[in-house]
Design a protein around this motif. Sequence first.
Motif, PDB file in Angstrom:
ATOM      1  N   ARG A   1       4.142  -5.796  15.365  1.00  0.00           N
ATOM      2  CA  ARG A   1       5.398  -5.024  15.328  1.00  0.00           C
ATOM      3  C   ARG A   1       6.607  -5.940  15.546  1.00  0.00           C
ATOM      4  N   LEU A   2       6.516  -6.832  16.518  1.00  0.00           N
ATOM      5  CA  LEU A   2       7.628  -7.743  16.799  1.00  0.00           C
ATOM      6  C   LEU A   2       7.855  -8.712  15.637  1.00  0.00           C
ATOM      7  N   LEU A   3       6.764  -9.268  15.117  1.00  0.00           N
ATOM      8  CA  LEU A   3       6.894 -10.217  14.017  1.00  0.00           C
ATOM      9  C   LEU A   3       7.411  -9.538  12.753  1.00  0.00           C
TER      10      LEU A   3
ATOM     11  N   ASP B   1      19.348  -7.370  13.588  1.00  0.00           N
ATOM     12  CA  ASP B   1      19.334  -5.914  13.766  1.00  0.00           C
ATOM     13  C   ASP B   1      20.149  -5.191  12.693  1.00  0.00           C
ATOM     14  N   ALA B   2      20.050  -5.668  11.462  1.00  0.00           N
ATOM     15  CA  ALA B   2      20.790  -5.019  10.382  1.00  0.00           C
ATOM     16  C   ALA B   2      20.108  -3.755   9.892  1.00  0.00           C
ATOM     17  N   VAL B   3      18.810  -3.616  10.170  1.00  0.00           N
ATOM     18  CA  VAL B   3      18.045  -2.459   9.706  1.00  0.00           C
ATOM     19  C   VAL B   3      17.657  -1.605  10.896  1.00  0.00           C
ATOM     20  N   ALA B   4      17.930  -0.312  10.806  1.00  0.00           N
ATOM     21  CA  ALA B   4      17.538   0.609  11.878  1.00  0.00           C
ATOM     22  C   ALA B   4      16.023   0.743  11.878  1.00  0.00           C
ATOM     23  N   ALA B   5      15.387   0.470  13.010  1.00  0.00           N
ATOM     24  CA  ALA B   5      13.925   0.494  13.123  1.00  0.00           C
ATOM     25  C   ALA B   5      13.486   1.572  14.092  1.00  0.00           C
ATOM     26  N   SER B   6      12.401   2.228  13.749  1.00  0.00           N
ATOM     27  CA  SER B   6      11.805   3.239  14.631  1.00  0.00           C
ATOM     28  C   SER B   6      10.300   3.034  14.653  1.00  0.00           C
ATOM     29  N   ASN B   7       9.626   3.631  15.610  1.00  0.00           N
ATOM     30  CA  ASN B   7       8.179   3.489  15.767  1.00  0.00           C
ATOM     31  C   ASN B   7       7.487   4.813  15.487  1.00  0.00           C
ATOM     32  N   GLN B   8       6.289   4.722  14.888  1.00  0.00           N
ATOM     33  CA  GLN B   8       5.399   5.866  14.734  1.00  0.00           C
ATOM     34  C   GLN B   8       4.060   5.464  15.349  1.00  0.00           C
ATOM     35  N   LEU B   9       3.882   5.765  16.618  1.00  0.00           N
ATOM     36  CA  LEU B   9       2.710   5.301  17.358  1.00  0.00           C
ATOM     37  C   LEU B   9       1.491   6.147  17.030  1.00  0.00           C
TER      38      LEU B   9
ATOM     39  N   ALA C   1      10.257   2.218   9.153  1.00  0.00           N
ATOM     40  CA  ALA C   1       9.467   2.781  10.244  1.00  0.00           C
ATOM     41  C   ALA C   1       8.163   2.012  10.329  1.00  0.00           C
ATOM     42  N   TYR C   2       7.768   1.662  11.552  1.00  0.00           N
ATOM     43  CA  TYR C   2       6.546   0.894  11.766  1.00  0.00           C
ATOM     44  C   TYR C   2       5.477   1.809  12.353  1.00  0.00           C
ATOM     45  N   LYS C   3       4.379   1.925  11.655  1.00  0.00           N
ATOM     46  CA  LYS C   3       3.255   2.736  12.132  1.00  0.00           C
ATOM     47  C   LYS C   3       2.179   1.792  12.655  1.00  0.00           C
TER      48      LYS C   3
ATOM     49  N   LEU D   1       0.848  -1.195   0.000  1.00  0.00           N
ATOM     50  CA  LEU D   1       0.000   0.000   0.000  1.00  0.00           C
ATOM     51  C   LEU D   1       0.876   1.235   0.000  1.00  0.00           C
ATOM     52  N   ASP D   2       0.348   2.346  -0.558  1.00  0.00           N
ATOM     53  CA  ASP D   2       1.074   3.602  -0.354  1.00  0.00           C
ATOM     54  C   ASP D   2       0.779   4.094   1.058  1.00  0.00           C
ATOM     55  N   GLU D   3       1.542   5.085   1.513  1.00  0.00           N
ATOM     56  CA  GLU D   3       1.431   5.490   2.918  1.00  0.00           C
ATOM     57  C   GLU D   3       0.055   6.042   3.253  1.00  0.00           C
ATOM     58  N   GLN D   4      -0.551   6.786   2.336  1.00  0.00           N
ATOM     59  CA  GLN D   4      -1.866   7.370   2.605  1.00  0.00           C
ATOM     60  C   GLN D   4      -2.934   6.277   2.739  1.00  0.00           C
ATOM     61  N   ALA D   5      -2.938   5.325   1.801  1.00  0.00           N
ATOM     62  CA  ALA D   5      -3.914   4.237   1.863  1.00  0.00           C
ATOM     63  C   ALA D   5      -3.671   3.357   3.084  1.00  0.00           C
ATOM     64  N   GLY D   6      -2.404   3.120   3.405  1.00  0.00           N
ATOM     65  CA  GLY D   6      -2.091   2.310   4.565  1.00  0.00           C
ATOM     66  C   GLY D   6      -2.534   2.954   5.865  1.00  0.00           C
ATOM     67  N   THR D   7      -2.349   4.269   5.972  1.00  0.00           N
ATOM     68  CA  THR D   7      -2.789   4.986   7.176  1.00  0.00           C
ATOM     69  C   THR D   7      -4.300   4.916   7.330  1.00  0.00           C
ATOM     70  N   HIS D   8      -5.017   5.016   6.193  1.00  0.00           N
ATOM     71  CA  HIS D   8      -6.481   4.908   6.241  1.00  0.00           C
ATOM     72  C   HIS D   8      -6.911   3.519   6.705  1.00  0.00           C
ATOM     73  N   GLN D   9      -6.247   2.475   6.201  1.00  0.00           N
ATOM     74  CA  GLN D   9      -6.606   1.121   6.612  1.00  0.00           C
ATOM     75  C   GLN D   9      -6.257   0.863   8.071  1.00  0.00           C
ATOM     76  N   LEU D  10      -5.203   1.511   8.567  1.00  0.00           N
ATOM     77  CA  LEU D  10      -4.909   1.433   9.994  1.00  0.00           C
ATOM     78  C   LEU D  10      -6.042   2.041  10.811  1.00  0.00           C
TER      79      LEU D  10
END
Length: 343
Positions: free
Chosen positions: A117-119, A132-140, A103-105, A77-86
């Motif tokens: 998020r963990l999976l 941990d090869a990829v830097a991960a951040s959260n967008q709560l 980034a995980y929203k 999904l693009d970010e806009q559609a994904g945010t709507h489905q969230l």
Amino acid sequence: MSSLATSSLYQLTMVRFRLFLREPEAIFWIFFFPILLAVGLGIAFRNRPADVLQVGATAPQLTQALAADKGLTAVTLDEQAGTHQLATGQILLLAIQTPAGVAYKYDDTNPDARTARLLADRAVQAAAGRKDAVAASNQLIHETGARYIDFVVPGLLGMNLMGSAMWGLGFAIVDARQKKLLKRLVASPMPKWQYLGSYLLSRLAMLIIEVAFFLGFARIAFGVPFRGSLPTLVLLCLLTSMAFSALGLLVSSRVKTMEAVSGLMNVIMLPMWILSGVFFSASRFPAVIQPIVRALPLTAAIEGMRGNMLQGMGLMQVMPQILILIAWFCVPFAVALRIFRWR
């Protein structure tokens, strides 16, 4: 004296309404039990994680990495559609490709979303070839409509409409038959359909107060959204109550004891409590029984209400559920009218 005041249908409807108000147990189960249950679920907020969690990703390579985990099913999904489905609860997490990594929203108050998020991070790290090869951040996010309380309120409403309709009508008819009150009505010129119709009308009179009371509380206390058309939601509640009222009339058409009607009610309602998705999605059951699950009146009612309240579905989008509810009203009421016995 007006013709309405002398109508047996009107008088019986008013009798049903007054008898209900004199039963504090019925008032508790219809008005206060679902609210207490909603409060408990809203505070405890505990939920059993689903076997397979629905997530989204903004890049095909991320989707492929997430789908490799058996605990996840992923869509691109693009970010806009994904945010709507969230926001509407269709996915639990959105993985966004960023220059720094991923980034995980997601909503951290949802236990399923935290598990996703963990999976998801485990799958992304495994796809990268090292830990941990990829830097991960959260967008709560804490979007209304994506929370567990938003999901469970339509389920509680459907369960409440089923219980109040079936128990209220079934017990009242069998109690009158057991006390020989129905025998006295045989000699009257009143047709059978008016007697059964009075029960349906009394249920509809209470329906307005019952639904408004519970949904008003859910809106004020938890901010549960109402994204769809209000007339469509009213129609769904009306048809739900009528369908289960017809089932209650059918079950009590010939039963002579309270013990017998109680057993029959439980046989009918217990499978729907389990299968119809009151507290978790009905899609979690095996595919082989999904046609049966989808044909149940409580499943249709809950799916229609959730679609209307959380996803903003209109009348045509919930028409399959409406047709199922209409069928569950027409067939049981017609059969009840045919086999009903006064004695």
